[in-house]
Design a protein around this motif. Sequence first.
Motif, mmCIF file in Angstrom:
data_model
loop_
_atom_site.group_PDB
_atom_site.id
_atom_site.type_symbol
_atom_site.label_atom_id
_atom_site.label_comp_id
_atom_site.label_asym_id
_atom_site.label_seq_id
_atom_site.Cartn_x
_atom_site.Cartn_y
_atom_site.Cartn_z
ATOM 1 N N GLU A 221 57.274 -56.175 -44.191
ATOM 2 C CA GLU A 221 56.882 -57.564 -43.963
ATOM 3 C C GLU A 221 55.517 -57.857 -44.580
ATOM 4 O O GLU A 221 55.313 -58.917 -45.174
ATOM 5 N N VAL A 222 54.616 -56.919 -44.471
ATOM 6 C CA VAL A 222 53.278 -57.113 -45.050
ATOM 7 C C VAL A 222 53.355 -57.190 -46.571
ATOM 8 O O VAL A 222 52.601 -57.935 -47.207
ATOM 9 N N ARG A 223 54.290 -56.455 -47.147
ATOM 10 C CA ARG A 223 54.438 -56.449 -48.604
ATOM 11 C C ARG A 223 54.700 -57.852 -49.165
ATOM 12 O O ARG A 223 54.405 -58.140 -50.324
ATOM 13 N N LYS A 224 55.238 -58.731 -48.336
ATOM 14 C CA LYS A 224 55.492 -60.111 -48.757
ATOM 15 C C LYS A 224 54.198 -60.920 -48.871
ATOM 16 O O LYS A 224 54.181 -61.981 -49.479
ATOM 17 N N VAL A 225 53.144 -60.393 -48.254
ATOM 18 C CA VAL A 225 51.874 -61.116 -48.177
ATOM 19 C C VAL A 225 50.797 -60.504 -49.069
ATOM 20 O O VAL A 225 50.024 -61.215 -49.711
ATOM 21 N N THR A 226 50.748 -59.162 -49.105
ATOM 22 C CA THR A 226 49.689 -58.480 -49.852
ATOM 23 C C THR A 226 50.181 -57.115 -50.303
ATOM 24 O O THR A 226 51.279 -56.685 -49.940
ATOM 25 N N HIS A 227 49.368 -56.433 -51.092
ATOM 26 C CA HIS A 227 49.792 -55.162 -51.680
ATOM 27 C C HIS A 227 49.602 -54.011 -50.698
ATOM 28 O O HIS A 227 48.715 -54.020 -49.844
ATOM 29 N N ASN B 79 44.016 -64.092 -46.728
ATOM 30 C CA ASN B 79 45.102 -63.160 -47.016
ATOM 31 C C ASN B 79 45.078 -61.966 -46.068
ATOM 32 O O ASN B 79 46.124 -61.491 -45.607
ATOM 33 N N CYS B 80 43.882 -61.487 -45.744
ATOM 34 C CA CYS B 80 43.755 -60.359 -44.814
ATOM 35 C C CYS B 80 44.249 -60.738 -43.422
ATOM 36 O O CYS B 80 44.958 -59.969 -42.770
ATOM 37 N N ASN B 81 43.896 -61.947 -42.965
ATOM 38 C CA ASN B 81 44.379 -62.413 -41.662
ATOM 39 C C ASN B 81 45.892 -62.527 -41.651
ATOM 40 O O ASN B 81 46.557 -62.139 -40.679
ATOM 41 N N LEU B 82 46.437 -63.049 -42.738
ATOM 42 C CA LEU B 82 47.892 -63.215 -42.822
ATOM 43 C C LEU B 82 48.609 -61.869 -42.889
ATOM 44 O O LEU B 82 49.739 -61.739 -42.403
ATOM 45 N N ALA B 83 47.962 -60.881 -43.486
ATOM 46 C CA ALA B 83 48.552 -59.533 -43.507
ATOM 47 C C ALA B 83 48.658 -58.971 -42.092
ATOM 48 O O ALA B 83 49.659 -58.335 -41.733
ATOM 49 N N GLN B 84 47.637 -59.208 -41.274
ATOM 50 C CA GLN B 84 47.701 -58.759 -39.878
ATOM 51 C C GLN B 84 48.828 -59.464 -39.135
ATOM 52 O O GLN B 84 49.584 -58.830 -38.373
ATOM 53 N N VAL B 85 48.964 -60.763 -39.358
ATOM 54 C CA VAL B 85 50.051 -61.525 -38.723
ATOM 55 C C VAL B 85 51.403 -60.986 -39.171
ATOM 56 O O VAL B 85 52.319 -60.798 -38.355
ATOM 57 N N ALA B 86 51.533 -60.727 -40.471
ATOM 58 C CA ALA B 86 52.800 -60.208 -40.998
ATOM 59 C C ALA B 86 53.136 -58.860 -40.377
ATOM 60 O O ALA B 86 54.309 -58.565 -40.094
ATOM 61 N N ALA B 87 52.133 -58.028 -40.157
ATOM 62 C CA ALA B 87 52.376 -56.724 -39.533
ATOM 63 C C ALA B 87 52.965 -56.882 -38.139
ATOM 64 O O ALA B 87 53.945 -56.211 -37.779
ATOM 65 N N VAL B 88 52.392 -57.795 -37.358
ATOM 66 C CA VAL B 88 52.901 -58.017 -36.005
ATOM 67 C C VAL B 88 54.308 -58.591 -36.066
ATOM 68 O O VAL B 88 55.216 -58.137 -35.342
ATOM 69 N N ARG B 89 54.532 -59.546 -36.922
ATOM 70 C CA ARG B 89 55.856 -60.166 -37.013
ATOM 71 C C ARG B 89 56.908 -59.167 -37.485
ATOM 72 O O ARG B 89 58.029 -59.135 -36.964
ATOM 73 N N GLY B 90 56.555 -58.351 -38.473
ATOM 74 C CA GLY B 90 57.512 -57.359 -38.961
ATOM 75 C C GLY B 90 57.903 -56.367 -37.881
ATOM 76 O O GLY B 90 59.079 -56.029 -37.710
ATOM 77 N N GLY B 91 56.907 -55.915 -37.127
ATOM 78 C CA GLY B 91 57.193 -54.985 -36.041
ATOM 79 C C GLY B 91 58.012 -55.612 -34.933
ATOM 80 O O GLY B 91 58.965 -54.997 -34.409
ATOM 81 N N LEU B 92 57.669 -56.843 -34.559
ATOM 82 C CA LEU B 92 58.396 -57.520 -33.477
ATOM 83 C C LEU B 92 59.838 -57.828 -33.879
ATOM 84 O O LEU B 92 60.756 -57.712 -33.060
#
Length: 300
Positions: free
Chosen positions: A218-224, A280-293
């Motif tokens: 999920e994070v890969r969709k937002v950042t490297h 982008n860093c904030n959105l990566a953290q959000v993506a991590a939570v969403r991907g896990g959930l």
Amino acid sequence: MKKENLRTPWGPAEKESWFKEQTIKRSYNDEVVTKIMKLKETYDVSQYGALSLNTQKYPVFLIKSKNFDPAKKTVLITGGVHGYETSGVHGALLFMEKYAAGYTDTFNFICTPCVSPWGYETINRWNNLAIDPNRSFYANSPAEECSLFLKAIADQKTPIFVHFDLHETTDTDNSVFRPALAARDGKEEKFSEIPDGFYVVGDTSNPQKGFQKAVIDEVRKVTHIAPADEEGNLIGVKMEDDGVVYYDMKKLFLCGGFSDAEYSTTTEVYPDSPKVTAENCNLAQVAAVRGGLNYVKSRI
């Protein structure tokens, strides 16, 4: 740093001298507390303590789902365990503000967005006693940030099913923190290259590889995602899967290991990369939570 300066670990005088060298660089109240207060209409927001260094200036807060349902699984999101890791704090707040509502049919949420407010203001990894909070999550912890947090979570009397501990790995880890750590402890610190990109740290005793992969995907969709170094490592540890390493969370007394959560991950954003912005860093953290959930939700 000369080796002869590393023979004697710091005592109280050296720690006090270090503390006096620290300066306030940003406002915890203006940047964090004001955002927490705006969430009061949506969540139960409560103060669970304050740092004795300055109880008026450094209150700490817990953000909790209203109508907490014991039949639902509970998700814990922690940020700012290391106060200088900015996206951990603001990523947690952004998720709670804009995305958590999409998961409340399945989960209860508890969020402590800034465990270390003095560290946030001074942009510091340590607390004011030169203690690393993220090596101090145990009973009778010498880190007040940890003892306040552990009591607050215990008082909730609910098992934590999923835990996201949101962190960053910065260039200052090598330029500031490691030299200070070597001086404090009186021993050399092994150098390891700062990874350029996002990665996660799982628990060796409960790796949950599918969960970690879902976070990375999920994070890969937002950042490297951080590549391994020439030795196949990230931060001196073997990379087991793309963007994934494992630590013994309990042995190291890390925040990510205190709760015995079924699913747990510690995120690491690299904010000093030329490829990213603060947003982008904030959105990566959000993506991590969403991907896990999303992964956990599909399995319960």
